[in-house]
Scaffold this motif. Structure first.
Motif, PDB file in Angstrom:
ATOM      1  N   GLY A 169       0.841  -1.187   0.000  1.00 33.72           N
ATOM      2  CA  GLY A 169       0.000   0.000   0.000  1.00 33.72           C
ATOM      3  C   GLY A 169       0.878   1.239   0.000  1.00 33.72           C
ATOM      4  O   GLY A 169       2.101   1.154   0.122  1.00 33.72           O
ATOM      5  N   VAL A 170       0.239   2.397  -0.143  1.00 35.88           N
ATOM      6  CA  VAL A 170       0.959   3.671  -0.218  1.00 35.88           C
ATOM      7  C   VAL A 170       0.652   4.474   1.046  1.00 35.88           C
ATOM      8  O   VAL A 170      -0.485   4.890   1.270  1.00 35.88           O
ATOM      9  CB  VAL A 170       0.554   4.478  -1.466  1.00 35.88           C
ATOM     10  N   VAL A 171       1.666   4.696   1.860  1.00 33.64           N
ATOM     11  CA  VAL A 171       1.491   5.456   3.098  1.00 33.64           C
ATOM     12  C   VAL A 171       1.289   6.936   2.756  1.00 33.64           C
ATOM     13  O   VAL A 171       2.106   7.540   2.058  1.00 33.64           O
ATOM     14  CB  VAL A 171       2.711   5.290   4.013  1.00 33.64           C
ATOM     15  N   VAL A 172       0.188   7.516   3.262  1.00 35.37           N
ATOM     16  CA  VAL A 172      -0.109   8.927   2.987  1.00 35.37           C
ATOM     17  C   VAL A 172      -0.170   9.776   4.252  1.00 35.37           C
ATOM     18  O   VAL A 172      -0.275  11.002   4.168  1.00 35.37           O
ATOM     19  CB  VAL A 172      -1.424   9.062   2.191  1.00 35.37           C
ATOM     20  N   ARG A 173      -0.102   9.146   5.400  1.00 35.25           N
ATOM     21  CA  ARG A 173      -0.070   9.881   6.664  1.00 35.25           C
ATOM     22  C   ARG A 173       0.457   8.940   7.742  1.00 35.25           C
ATOM     23  O   ARG A 173       0.191   7.734   7.715  1.00 35.25           O
ATOM     24  CB  ARG A 173      -1.456  10.393   7.043  1.00 35.25           C
ATOM     25  N   ALA A 174       1.204   9.509   8.688  1.00 35.22           N
ATOM     26  CA  ALA A 174       1.767   8.687   9.755  1.00 35.22           C
ATOM     27  C   ALA A 174       1.648   9.401  11.085  1.00 35.22           C
ATOM     28  O   ALA A 174       1.864  10.607  11.180  1.00 35.22           O
ATOM     29  CB  ALA A 174       3.235   8.377   9.469  1.00 35.22           C
ATOM     30  N   THR A 175       1.292   8.636  12.107  1.00 31.29           N
ATOM     31  CA  THR A 175       1.315   9.117  13.481  1.00 31.29           C
ATOM     32  C   THR A 175       2.541   8.514  14.148  1.00 31.29           C
ATOM     33  O   THR A 175       2.681   7.285  14.224  1.00 31.29           O
ATOM     34  CB  THR A 175       0.044   8.711  14.240  1.00 31.29           C
ATOM     35  N   LEU A 176       3.429   9.388  14.614  1.00 30.56           N
ATOM     36  CA  LEU A 176       4.739   8.957  15.084  1.00 30.56           C
ATOM     37  C   LEU A 176       4.935   9.323  16.551  1.00 30.56           C
ATOM     38  O   LEU A 176       4.529  10.396  16.998  1.00 30.56           O
ATOM     39  CB  LEU A 176       5.839   9.634  14.265  1.00 30.56           C
ATOM     40  N   ALA A 177       5.594   8.438  17.285  1.00 33.08           N
ATOM     41  CA  ALA A 177       5.934   8.718  18.674  1.00 33.08           C
ATOM     42  C   ALA A 177       7.154   9.638  18.739  1.00 33.08           C
ATOM     43  O   ALA A 177       8.083   9.525  17.931  1.00 33.08           O
ATOM     44  CB  ALA A 177       6.230   7.417  19.409  1.00 33.08           C
ATOM     45  N   LEU A 178       7.139  10.542  19.679  1.00 30.77           N
ATOM     46  CA  LEU A 178       8.269  11.433  19.945  1.00 30.77           C
ATOM     47  C   LEU A 178       8.815  11.153  21.343  1.00 30.77           C
ATOM     48  O   LEU A 178       8.131  10.565  22.181  1.00 30.77           O
ATOM     49  CB  LEU A 178       7.845  12.892  19.841  1.00 30.77           C
ATOM     50  N   ARG A 179      10.037  11.574  21.574  1.00 25.90           N
ATOM     51  CA  ARG A 179      10.680  11.392  22.875  1.00 25.90           C
ATOM     52  C   ARG A 179      11.249  12.730  23.351  1.00 25.90           C
ATOM     53  O   ARG A 179      11.579  13.597  22.532  1.00 25.90           O
ATOM     54  CB  ARG A 179      11.808  10.365  22.769  1.00 25.90           C
ATOM     55  N   PRO A 180      11.417  12.898  24.666  1.00 22.94           N
ATOM     56  CA  PRO A 180      12.077  14.119  25.153  1.00 22.94           C
ATOM     57  C   PRO A 180      13.488  14.229  24.582  1.00 22.94           C
ATOM     58  O   PRO A 180      14.205  13.228  24.452  1.00 22.94           O
ATOM     59  CB  PRO A 180      12.113  13.923  26.671  1.00 22.94           C
ATOM     60  N   THR A 181      13.895  15.435  24.254  1.00 16.71           N
ATOM     61  CA  THR A 181      15.236  15.653  23.720  1.00 16.71           C
ATOM     62  C   THR A 181      16.273  15.296  24.782  1.00 16.71           C
ATOM     63  O   THR A 181      16.216  15.819  25.904  1.00 16.71           O
ATOM     64  CB  THR A 181      15.418  17.111  23.306  1.00 16.71           C
ATOM     65  N   PRO A 182      17.219  14.414  24.464  1.00 22.60           N
ATOM     66  CA  PRO A 182      18.223  14.030  25.460  1.00 22.60           C
ATOM     67  C   PRO A 182      19.268  15.123  25.637  1.00 22.60           C
ATOM     68  O   PRO A 182      19.400  16.021  24.799  1.00 22.60           O
ATOM     69  CB  PRO A 182      18.843  12.767  24.861  1.00 22.60           C
ATOM     70  N   PRO A 183      20.057  15.056  26.706  1.00 24.36           N
ATOM     71  CA  PRO A 183      21.158  16.007  26.874  1.00 24.36           C
ATOM     72  C   PRO A 183      22.202  15.806  25.787  1.00 24.36           C
ATOM     73  O   PRO A 183      22.238  14.769  25.126  1.00 24.36           O
ATOM     74  CB  PRO A 183      21.729  15.641  28.259  1.00 24.36           C
ATOM     75  N   PRO A 184      23.089  16.795  25.583  1.00 20.60           N
ATOM     76  CA  PRO A 184      24.167  16.628  24.602  1.00 20.60           C
ATOM     77  C   PRO A 184      25.031  15.417  24.948  1.00 20.60           C
ATOM     78  O   PRO A 184      25.312  15.154  26.122  1.00 20.60           O
ATOM     79  CB  PRO A 184      24.961  17.934  24.728  1.00 20.60           C
ATOM     80  N   ALA A 185      25.451  14.696  23.924  1.00 19.61           N
ATOM     81  CA  ALA A 185      26.227  13.478  24.136  1.00 19.61           C
ATOM     82  C   ALA A 185      27.705  13.800  24.318  1.00 19.61           C
ATOM     83  O   ALA A 185      28.226  14.782  23.785  1.00 19.61           O
ATOM     84  CB  ALA A 185      26.048  12.534  22.958  1.00 19.61           C
TER      85      ALA A 185
END
Length: 465
Positions: free
Chosen positions: A212-228
């Motif tokens: 099939g052809v993906v036309v929209r996506a619901t994506l999980a986000l995460r808190p921005t981590p500290p600088p590595a």
């Protein structure tokens, strides 16, 4: 499944498409259409498309699929065509369905920590937009500044930080998918949990547009981590670097990044950037930690590397110096490609077999008289042997192709897989059958037939019909 060869001529296809598309969406000039015919995989055949549709709406995608079903014309969905397996390559007479104009970020919800996006959104653009809310979208393919979310979903893309944060499949909560006949299917959810029904969302992730052809996506986000904070450890043997990777993992450390370069790659980077790495370096390991106080953990990882046999360990003092360390890893591909045409393999093995993989690739390079440099996401065992050859020399190209196949055979023999994140496309379709076995192939074919009974969706990719 019915044969795609039953399709009508390109004039019929173009006329039917034009009836439901606005100006500027349909591309019929043969030369312009040909420029869309392939992705970045070398030596993968590409056919001549009948037309390109630069879709801007879900309704336009539905129109394309209804025309394709009525006329039995193949459709090849495409993102930014940064793929490395021929998955976006045209077949003769097909409709190339480009989704790059569907590039809206529809929603970012900092409470539910989700983003709703169209497939043409560039990975880096989503990361930037999420960052304004203190959030991040972790999957980070090396082409993250140009590749699209739809393409990432199609291939199940990974990236440098997968060792800690996982791959695309772990962040796709729900999808809107246009099926082969033009119907719109909604899968998944936006809640943190949900187990209602079959997991159709995961089925489409990594399917490379064959279902099939993906036309929209619901994506999980995460808190921005500290600088590595990062370190670089140098080893004079592959066995030693293999011990180091195993020791770091066994000790319970979860670095945000753990990348490896073999001797061939180190030399190429040295030649390109004059980085002064010692000639005796057989392998270079880069490890990064992004906890709030990374210093103690990074020091502990450094000690494990020394105990495993590292002859030099250098830890960064700050995020800026860490970025300088990681620049060497990002230079690996351009450095190797200065030596000739590159075929990038994508074989993942158990972490415990990483040294065996490196040694085996070195043997394959010698046996086939071919230069092969290896970069690896060492934390998850995903290796990228890059076969370098002179494309103008047929004998060299033949040796390179044989070496490429031998590497996949080696990966399977070590209990691994032929692709960790690049996908199967047309490049590895025959090897997928070896990995799956006859029962696995039959089940894949049954799933394909259920979603695409006419065989019009990206034919010739992933699984033989």
């Amino acid at each position: 499944m019915a044969e795609v060869a039953d399709m009508r001529g390109p004039e019929d296809t173009i006329a039917a498409l034009r009836d439901g598309l606005p100006d500027g969406v349909l591309v019929t000039d043969p030369d312009v259409a040909a420029s869309y015919a392939h992705d970045m995989a070398n030596l993968c055949a590409a056919g001549r498309p009948a037309a390109v549709v630069l879709a801007e709406t879900v309704e336009q995608v539905q129109h394309v699929m209804r025309v394709a079903t009525r006329l039995r014309v193949p459709v090849v969905p495409q993102g930014a065509r940064t793929g490395l397996s021929g998955g976006a390559n045209a077949v003769d007479g097909c409709i190339l369905l480009s989704l790059v104009r569907m590039d809206r970020i529809l929603e970012i919800d900092p409470v539910d920590r989700v983003a709703v996006v169209e497939p043409g959104v560039v990975n880096a653009d989503l990361s930037k937009a999420a960052g304004e809310f203190g959030l991040t979208y972790p999957p980070d393919p090396s082409s993250w500044e140009t590749c699209t979310i739809g393409g990432n979903i199609g291939t199940g893309a990974g990236g440098l930080c997968c060792v800690k944060y996982g791959v695309t499949a772990e962040y796709v909560l729900g999808l809107d998918v246009v099926l082969a006949d033009g119907e719109l299917l909604r899968t998944g959810r936006r809640t943190a949990k949900g187990v209602a029904g079959y997991d159709l969302t995961r089925l489409f992730v990594g399917a490379e547009g064959t279902l099939g052809v993906v036309v929209r996506a619901t994506l999980a986000l995460r808190p921005t981590p500290p600088p590595a904070l990062a370190l670089v450890a140098q080893f004079d043997s592959t066995a030693a670097v293999g011990r180091a990777v195993a020791a770091v993992t066994a000790a319970g450390h979860v670095p945000s990044l753990m990348e490896l370069m073999d001797a061939t790659t180190v030399r190429a980077v040295n030649d390109l950037a004059n980085m002064g790495l010692p000639a005796q370096t057989a392998a270079l390991l880069m490890v990064a930690v992004d906890t709030p106080d990374p210093g103690p953990e990074l020091a502990a990882i450094g000690r494990l590397c020394e105990e495993a046999g590292a002859f030099e360990v250098l830890a960064a003092d700050d995020a800026e110096q860490s970025a300088m360390f990681l620049a060497a890893r990002r230079l690996a591909l351009p450095a190797l490609e200065r030596l000739g045409t590159g075929m990038i393999d994508d074989v993942a093995v158990p972490r415990s077999r990483l040294a065996d993989m490196l040694d085996g690739v070195a043997r394959i390079a010698e046996e086939h008289d071919t230069v092969i440099g290896v970069c690896a996401h060492a934390g998850d065992g995903n290796t990228h042997p890059i076969v370098i050859f002179d494309a103008a020399d047929p004998a060299a190209a033949e040796r390179a192709s044989a070496a490429f196949g031998a590497i996949m055979g080696l990966g399977l023999a070590l209990g691994g897989t032929i692709t960790g994140e690049h996908g199967v496309g047309s490049l590895k379709r025959d090897w997928l059958a070896r990995e799956l076995g006859p029962v696995g192939v039959r089940v894949h074919q049954a799933v394909k037939a259920a979603f695409d009974p006419l065989g019009i969706l990206n034919p010739g990719k992933v699984i033989a019909s």
